[in-house]
Design a protein around this motif. Structure first.
Motif, PDB file in Angstrom:
ATOM      1  N   LYS A 122       0.667  -1.064  -0.042  1.00  0.00           N
ATOM      2  CA  LYS A 122      -0.104  -0.109   0.183  1.00  0.00           C
ATOM      3  C   LYS A 122       0.844   1.194  -0.036  1.00  0.00           C
ATOM      4  O   LYS A 122       0.604   2.126  -0.630  1.00  0.00           O
ATOM      5  CB  LYS A 122      -0.922  -0.078   1.117  1.00  0.00           C
ATOM      6  CG  LYS A 122      -2.394  -0.350   0.867  1.00  0.00           C
ATOM      7  CD  LYS A 122      -3.045  -0.398   2.370  1.00  0.00           C
ATOM      8  CE  LYS A 122      -3.326   0.751   2.880  1.00  0.00           C
ATOM      9  NZ  LYS A 122      -4.038   0.938   4.272  1.00  0.00           N
ATOM     10  N   ARG A 123       2.029   1.209   0.677  1.00  0.00           N
ATOM     11  CA  ARG A 123       2.935   2.256   0.824  1.00  0.00           C
ATOM     12  C   ARG A 123       3.989   2.188   0.127  1.00  0.00           C
ATOM     13  O   ARG A 123       5.052   2.452   0.282  1.00  0.00           O
ATOM     14  CB  ARG A 123       3.346   2.525   2.318  1.00  0.00           C
ATOM     15  CG  ARG A 123       2.349   2.535   3.309  1.00  0.00           C
ATOM     16  CD  ARG A 123       1.774   3.974   3.596  1.00  0.00           C
ATOM     17  NE  ARG A 123       0.433   3.985   4.003  1.00  0.00           N
ATOM     18  CZ  ARG A 123       0.242   4.254   5.123  1.00  0.00           C
ATOM     19  NH1 ARG A 123       1.141   4.353   6.228  1.00  0.00           N
ATOM     20  NH2 ARG A 123      -1.098   4.337   5.737  1.00  0.00           N
ATOM     21  N   ARG A 124       3.940   1.788  -1.023  1.00  0.00           N
ATOM     22  CA  ARG A 124       4.957   1.201  -2.068  1.00  0.00           C
ATOM     23  C   ARG A 124       6.069   2.431  -2.331  1.00  0.00           C
ATOM     24  O   ARG A 124       5.414   3.555  -2.519  1.00  0.00           O
ATOM     25  CB  ARG A 124       4.715   0.568  -3.366  1.00  0.00           C
ATOM     26  CG  ARG A 124       4.110   1.453  -4.281  1.00  0.00           C
ATOM     27  CD  ARG A 124       3.925   0.715  -5.636  1.00  0.00           C
ATOM     28  NE  ARG A 124       3.068   1.632  -6.272  1.00  0.00           N
ATOM     29  CZ  ARG A 124       2.003   1.866  -6.033  1.00  0.00           C
ATOM     30  NH1 ARG A 124       1.028   1.397  -5.042  1.00  0.00           N
ATOM     31  NH2 ARG A 124       1.270   2.814  -6.740  1.00  0.00           N
ATOM     32  N   ASN A 211      -8.139  -4.932 -12.829  1.00  0.00           N
ATOM     33  CA  ASN A 211      -9.485  -4.412 -13.258  1.00  0.00           C
ATOM     34  C   ASN A 211     -10.450  -4.388 -12.136  1.00  0.00           C
ATOM     35  O   ASN A 211     -11.289  -3.541 -11.957  1.00  0.00           O
ATOM     36  CB  ASN A 211     -10.044  -4.703 -14.452  1.00  0.00           C
ATOM     37  CG  ASN A 211      -9.205  -4.122 -15.834  1.00  0.00           C
ATOM     38  OD1 ASN A 211      -8.365  -3.261 -15.520  1.00  0.00           O
ATOM     39  ND2 ASN A 211      -9.427  -4.728 -16.975  1.00  0.00           N
ATOM     40  N   LYS A 214     -10.306  -2.058  -9.603  1.00  0.00           N
ATOM     41  CA  LYS A 214     -10.899  -0.746  -9.969  1.00  0.00           C
ATOM     42  C   LYS A 214     -12.547  -0.728  -9.849  1.00  0.00           C
ATOM     43  O   LYS A 214     -13.098   0.149  -9.412  1.00  0.00           O
ATOM     44  CB  LYS A 214     -10.566  -0.384 -11.589  1.00  0.00           C
ATOM     45  CG  LYS A 214     -10.246   0.931 -11.760  1.00  0.00           C
ATOM     46  CD  LYS A 214      -9.732   1.388 -12.937  1.00  0.00           C
ATOM     47  CE  LYS A 214      -8.228   1.923 -12.634  1.00  0.00           C
ATOM     48  NZ  LYS A 214      -7.734   2.305 -13.921  1.00  0.00           N
ATOM     49  N   ARG A 217     -13.498  -0.271  -6.219  1.00  0.00           N
ATOM     50  CA  ARG A 217     -13.351   1.040  -6.038  1.00  0.00           C
ATOM     51  C   ARG A 217     -14.688   2.052  -6.476  1.00  0.00           C
ATOM     52  O   ARG A 217     -14.975   2.729  -5.694  1.00  0.00           O
ATOM     53  CB  ARG A 217     -11.991   1.761  -6.239  1.00  0.00           C
ATOM     54  CG  ARG A 217     -11.466   3.004  -5.760  1.00  0.00           C
ATOM     55  CD  ARG A 217     -10.126   3.212  -6.024  1.00  0.00           C
ATOM     56  NE  ARG A 217      -9.474   2.565  -4.966  1.00  0.00           N
ATOM     57  CZ  ARG A 217      -8.021   1.660  -5.447  1.00  0.00           C
ATOM     58  NH1 ARG A 217      -7.679   1.871  -6.605  1.00  0.00           N
ATOM     59  NH2 ARG A 217      -7.801   1.137  -4.330  1.00  0.00           N
ATOM     60  N   GLU A 223     -11.437   1.533   1.491  1.00  0.00           N
ATOM     61  CA  GLU A 223     -10.160   0.966   0.976  1.00  0.00           C
ATOM     62  C   GLU A 223      -9.878  -0.273   1.904  1.00  0.00           C
ATOM     63  O   GLU A 223      -9.167  -1.195   1.451  1.00  0.00           O
ATOM     64  CB  GLU A 223      -9.066   2.212   1.263  1.00  0.00           C
ATOM     65  CG  GLU A 223      -7.873   1.926   0.391  1.00  0.00           C
ATOM     66  CD  GLU A 223      -8.194   2.109  -1.122  1.00  0.00           C
ATOM     67  OE1 GLU A 223      -7.457   1.727  -1.886  1.00  0.00           O
ATOM     68  OE2 GLU A 223      -9.364   2.673  -1.485  1.00  0.00           O
ATOM     69  N   HIS A 230     -11.179  -7.879  -1.362  1.00  0.00           N
ATOM     70  CA  HIS A 230     -11.004  -7.832  -2.793  1.00  0.00           C
ATOM     71  C   HIS A 230      -9.644  -8.505  -3.330  1.00  0.00           C
ATOM     72  O   HIS A 230      -9.478  -9.191  -4.023  1.00  0.00           O
ATOM     73  CB  HIS A 230     -11.669  -7.027  -3.599  1.00  0.00           C
ATOM     74  CG  HIS A 230     -12.936  -6.809  -3.502  1.00  0.00           C
ATOM     75  ND1 HIS A 230     -13.758  -7.595  -4.413  1.00  0.00           N
ATOM     76  CD2 HIS A 230     -13.980  -6.210  -2.685  1.00  0.00           C
ATOM     77  CE1 HIS A 230     -15.204  -7.165  -4.227  1.00  0.00           C
ATOM     78  NE2 HIS A 230     -15.263  -6.528  -3.159  1.00  0.00           N
ATOM     79  N   ASN A 234      -7.300 -12.777  -3.565  1.00  0.00           N
ATOM     80  CA  ASN A 234      -6.665 -13.110  -4.768  1.00  0.00           C
ATOM     81  C   ASN A 234      -5.193 -13.211  -4.637  1.00  0.00           C
ATOM     82  O   ASN A 234      -4.365 -14.066  -5.228  1.00  0.00           O
ATOM     83  CB  ASN A 234      -6.912 -12.111  -5.914  1.00  0.00           C
ATOM     84  CG  ASN A 234      -8.362 -12.457  -6.316  1.00  0.00           C
ATOM     85  OD1 ASN A 234      -8.623 -13.269  -7.002  1.00  0.00           O
ATOM     86  ND2 ASN A 234      -9.113 -11.378  -5.903  1.00  0.00           N
TER      87      ASN A 234
ATOM     88  N   SER B 102     -12.406  -9.204 -17.074  1.00  0.00           N
ATOM     89  CA  SER B 102     -11.379  -8.940 -15.883  1.00  0.00           C
ATOM     90  C   SER B 102     -12.058  -7.875 -14.914  1.00  0.00           C
ATOM     91  O   SER B 102     -11.456  -7.498 -14.148  1.00  0.00           O
ATOM     92  CB  SER B 102     -10.168  -8.467 -16.377  1.00  0.00           C
ATOM     93  OG  SER B 102     -10.216  -7.212 -17.054  1.00  0.00           O
ATOM     94  N   ASN B 105     -14.683  -9.705  -9.646  1.00  0.00           N
ATOM     95  CA  ASN B 105     -13.575 -10.279  -8.973  1.00  0.00           C
ATOM     96  C   ASN B 105     -13.619 -12.015  -8.901  1.00  0.00           C
ATOM     97  O   ASN B 105     -14.925 -12.240  -8.939  1.00  0.00           O
ATOM     98  CB  ASN B 105     -13.652 -10.009  -7.496  1.00  0.00           C
ATOM     99  CG  ASN B 105     -12.617 -10.425  -6.598  1.00  0.00           C
ATOM    100  OD1 ASN B 105     -11.793 -11.549  -6.795  1.00  0.00           O
ATOM    101  ND2 ASN B 105     -12.236  -9.736  -5.596  1.00  0.00           N
ATOM    102  N   TYR B 108     -15.244 -14.223  -5.999  1.00  0.00           N
ATOM    103  CA  TYR B 108     -16.423 -14.242  -5.284  1.00  0.00           C
ATOM    104  C   TYR B 108     -17.573 -14.293  -6.511  1.00  0.00           C
ATOM    105  O   TYR B 108     -17.571 -14.100  -7.593  1.00  0.00           O
ATOM    106  CB  TYR B 108     -16.824 -12.805  -4.777  1.00  0.00           C
ATOM    107  CG  TYR B 108     -15.488 -12.552  -3.584  1.00  0.00           C
ATOM    108  CD1 TYR B 108     -15.892 -13.078  -2.384  1.00  0.00           C
ATOM    109  CD2 TYR B 108     -14.573 -11.647  -3.707  1.00  0.00           C
ATOM    110  CE1 TYR B 108     -15.146 -13.063  -1.388  1.00  0.00           C
ATOM    111  CE2 TYR B 108     -13.706 -11.538  -2.669  1.00  0.00           C
ATOM    112  CZ  TYR B 108     -13.891 -12.102  -1.252  1.00  0.00           C
ATOM    113  OH  TYR B 108     -13.115 -12.248  -0.459  1.00  0.00           O
TER     114      TYR B 108
END
Ligand SMILES: Nc1ncnc2c1ncn2[C@@H]1O[C@H](COP(=O)(O)OP(=O)(O)OP(=O)(O)O)[C@@H](O)[C@H]1O
Ligand code: SF4
Ligand SMILES: [Mg+2]
Lengths: 316, 340
Positions: A122-124, A211, A214, A217, A223, A230, A234, B102, B105, B108
């Motif tokens: 997250k803080r890359r 994607n 996105k 979001r 967040e 999400h 994965n 894509s 998700n 789910y």
């Protein structure tokens, strides 16, 4: 599903056979005669020869091997000449400490590494990320015995917070059990944690560009939910692979750490048996470790299906 | 019904990349009213997706800077807090993406993903949310939705997934829908089904819609107004009918001439706009189209034209549109067409 597991189990047989051959050969080809070691330097050559005969060490190698393997197939892993008990019994009486140590180290590694990896992702590019990743490099490169000794020096000798070495079984009380395991588990789990944290970071970085993140979001999700619901599920697929693959290193590292901390586990059993030339124990124990290793990998593989529905479908 | 839903004013989106700062969107203007469909067209890479994602501020804010204003019902989204944005996303403004394969998700079920949206923005329990999700799936024409809702994305075809995306985007009855090339990744028959579906639901919910596409055919079919983009800028804005009959900007003209004709002389060679789109690292300092424009003179190369009101319903970004257009009245774009 049952069919799949059965198929996987059957495919393990050749793997384990190869392990058995290799272990057997290594032990029997390395110099050092168990009979003379057991009887000590004062024994006469005649006594040694008699014991060799008794142990079957004069038979041709392939005969020794087939008779050992025949026993193994029937669940008889041989007899410990030193402890004078079945190998299986020595194995199980030493399994507890190793199991505790390995599980504790693994849990510690996973529980630290995943949040650290997620935060780094997250803080890359920030100081936090660089600090974590620098730390993980240290974790990978410092050998566990050295880390163990440093930990003992600091936390046991200097600060006197934790015991220097030794082991208390679970039935002596949970907290006492854990107290003795903290330092060895850190020493053993550090590398594991470093590897998992690095994989978590890179896997999260990948997934956060996907994607569907996105999409998530664009739905207005917070967040935290995006990351932990999400993305992490994965990202967990490659993380699981690292956990599975490095479990072998963990088991190997346990032998070292057990020696440093004087924990009566499998590692110590193997090390001591090598010194005693207790062939049956070495062979049997290593084979049993190999069996547990492949079984754990099977479990990891089955876990993929739990996490990823696409894998589940393919196996139907 | 003159309610301005969304007003984008001189939007600029800069990315700080390892190779320096690039400005992917550099002067985008348009307005969407309730119930209206505005098309955004332009070649690949001209900044359509970046524009769309800037509206909901979906780009990684650590490396992105915005300028200008994005007014949703008069409120500037670019200065809203993250919490305010989260309340707008998915609830007031929804988005459908380019690639349905894509965009969902994989781990789910589709039901889980739709229900998540509904429960986030509406005060309903899980059971009601599932019922609502099934209703939305049915509305998008998915057969036996009560069964499909328990399936994972990989069990559905591309068209089905895009329907799921639509169901998800519309599940909270947004006022504005942004569809970023929702049909490009689909086969032709599915394309028109999905377009019809969006159109139908747009009318049903009286939504304003931003339809992003590189396909002028889609614009002709579903849009009332259209914005043409070139290299990060809006170069022409017009009602659809006038744009097709008499484009003002030379680039728009070239774009229209490059549509394959279904009727008439098909043996005629398709028009191609000469030259290549420059990269974002070598944006021309004057008119961005100048290196490829047949009418370009010195002024074009030196000074960037602003987007100006050409007549009541039209805006254009070109120094010479008046002369070019008047000359073209008798024989539209002779000089341009001949030079190719
Ligand atoms: N995160 C980013 N960092 C740097 N450059 C970017 C970023 N995202 C997009 N760009 C650049 O911005 C430009 C516009 O991209 P955009 O995706 O908006 O094009 P588009 O019009 O949607 O094209 P397409 O029709 O292919 O989808 C491209 O040159 C792209 O390389
Ligand atoms: S400003 Fe000049 S170069 Fe640009 S489109 Fe108009 S005529 Fe062509
Ligand atoms: Mg795009």
């Amino acid at each position: 599903m049952k069919g799949y597991i059965l198929k996987r189990l059957l495919s393990l047989i050749p793997v384990l056979f190869v392990v058995a051959v290799v272990v057997f050969l290594i032990i029997h080809i390395t110099p050092g005669d168990p009979a003379s070691v057991m009887l000590g330097p004062e024994a006469s050559p005649r006594e040694v020869a008699e014991l060799r005969e008794e142990l079957g060490l004069n038979l041709p190698l392939y005969q020794q091997f087939t008779s050992w393997l025949a026993g193994v197939v029937q669940g008889d892993f041989g007899w410990s000449i030193f402890m004078n008990e079945p190998v299986l019994q020595s194995f199980f009486s030493h399994l507890g400490p190793t199991l505790s140590l390995a599980i504790f180290a693994q849990l510690l590694a996973v529980m630290l590494a995943i949040p650290f990896g997620v935060i780094a992702a997250k803080r890359r590019g920030t100081i936090i990320d660089q600090t974590f990743m620098g730390g993980s490099l240290i974790g990978i490169s410092v050998p566990s015995f050295l880390l163990g000794l440093l930990l003992i020096l600091l936390f046991a000798v200097q600060l006197r917070w934790l015991p220097v070495a030794g082991y208390k079984p679970l039935n002596a009380g949970f907290f006492l059990h854990i107290r003795y395991l903290i330092l060895p588990a850190i020493a053993l789990g550090a590398m594991q944690a470093a590897l998992i944290a690095r994989m978590t970071r890179s896997s999260m970085l990948d997934i956060l560009n996907a994607n569907y993140i996105k999409t998530a979001r664009s739905k207005g999700l917070r967040e935290k939910i995006i990351i932990y619901k999400h993305a992490l599920r994965n990202a967990f697929i490659p993380i699981l692979t690292v956990i599975g693959q490095t479990f072998g290193t963990l088991v190997a590292g346990a032998a070292v750490v057990e020696t440093v901390f004087n924990i009566p586990g499998i590692g110590q059993l193997i090390v001591n048996s090598v010194e005693r030339r207790d062939f049956a124990v070495i062979q049997g124990t290593i084979l049993l470790v190999a069996i547990s290793y492949v079984l754990i990998n099977l479990v990891v593989d089955l876990l993929y299906g739990v996490i990823d529905p696409r894998v589940r479908l393919n196996r139907k | 019904m003159e309610t301005k839903l969304l007003e984008v004013k001189n939007l600029k989106t800069h990315f700080n990349t390892e190779r320096g700062r690039v400005t992917a969107v550099d002067g985008v203007f348009f307005t969407v009213h309730a119930g209206e469909t505005v098309g955004v067209v332009g070649e690949s890479g001209c900044g359509k997706s970046v524009t769309a994602e800037s509206i909901l501020r979906l780009l990684d804010e650590k490396s992105t800077e915005y300028e200008g204003e994005i007014l949703y019902k008069g409120k500037n989204l670019l200065t809203s807090t993250i919490n305010e944005m989260q309340a707008v996303r998915g609830n007031d403004i929804s988005m459908i993406f380019q690639d349905p394969m894509s965009s969902l998700n994989p781990v789910y079920t589709v039901g889980n993903q739709i229900v998540e949206s509904i429960m986030l923005h509406q005060n309903v329990n899980k059971k009601e949310a599932y019922e609502k999700a099934i209703e939305m799936l049915r509305l998008t024409g998915i057969p036996s939705p009560e069964k499909r809702i328990h399936e994972y994305p990989h069990e559905l075809s591309g068209g089905m997934r895009q329907r799921v995306m639509i169901a998800m985007a519309l599940s909270c009855q947004p006022k504005l829908l942004i569809a970023d090339e929702p049909t490009t990744a689909l086969d032709v028959t599915t394309q028109s089904q999905i377009l019809d579906l969006i159109n139908e639901l747009k009318v049903k919910f009286n939504m304003g819609t931003v339809m992003i596409t590189h396909d002028l055919g889609v614009v002709a079919e579903v849009c009332t107004k259209v914005v043409v983009m070139y290299l990060g800028q809006v170069i022409e804005e017009s009602d659809v009918r006038s744009l097709f009959s008499s484009p003002y900007h030379p680039y728009t003209d070239g774009l229209l001439k490059s549509i394959p004709q279904l009727t008439g002389d098909r043996s005629k060679k398709l028009h191609v706009i000469e030259g290549k789109v420059p990269t974002l690292h070598q944006v021309p300092k004057g008119c961005r189209f100048a290196p490829r424009c047949a009418f370009a003179n010195e002024k074009c190369h030196d000074e960037m034209p602003e987007l100006v009101q050409a007549d009541t319903s039209r805006k254009v970004r070109c120094w010479h549109y008046k002369e070019i257009f008047q000359a073209g009245e008798e024989s539209p774009y002779v000089s341009a067409a001949d030079s190719y």
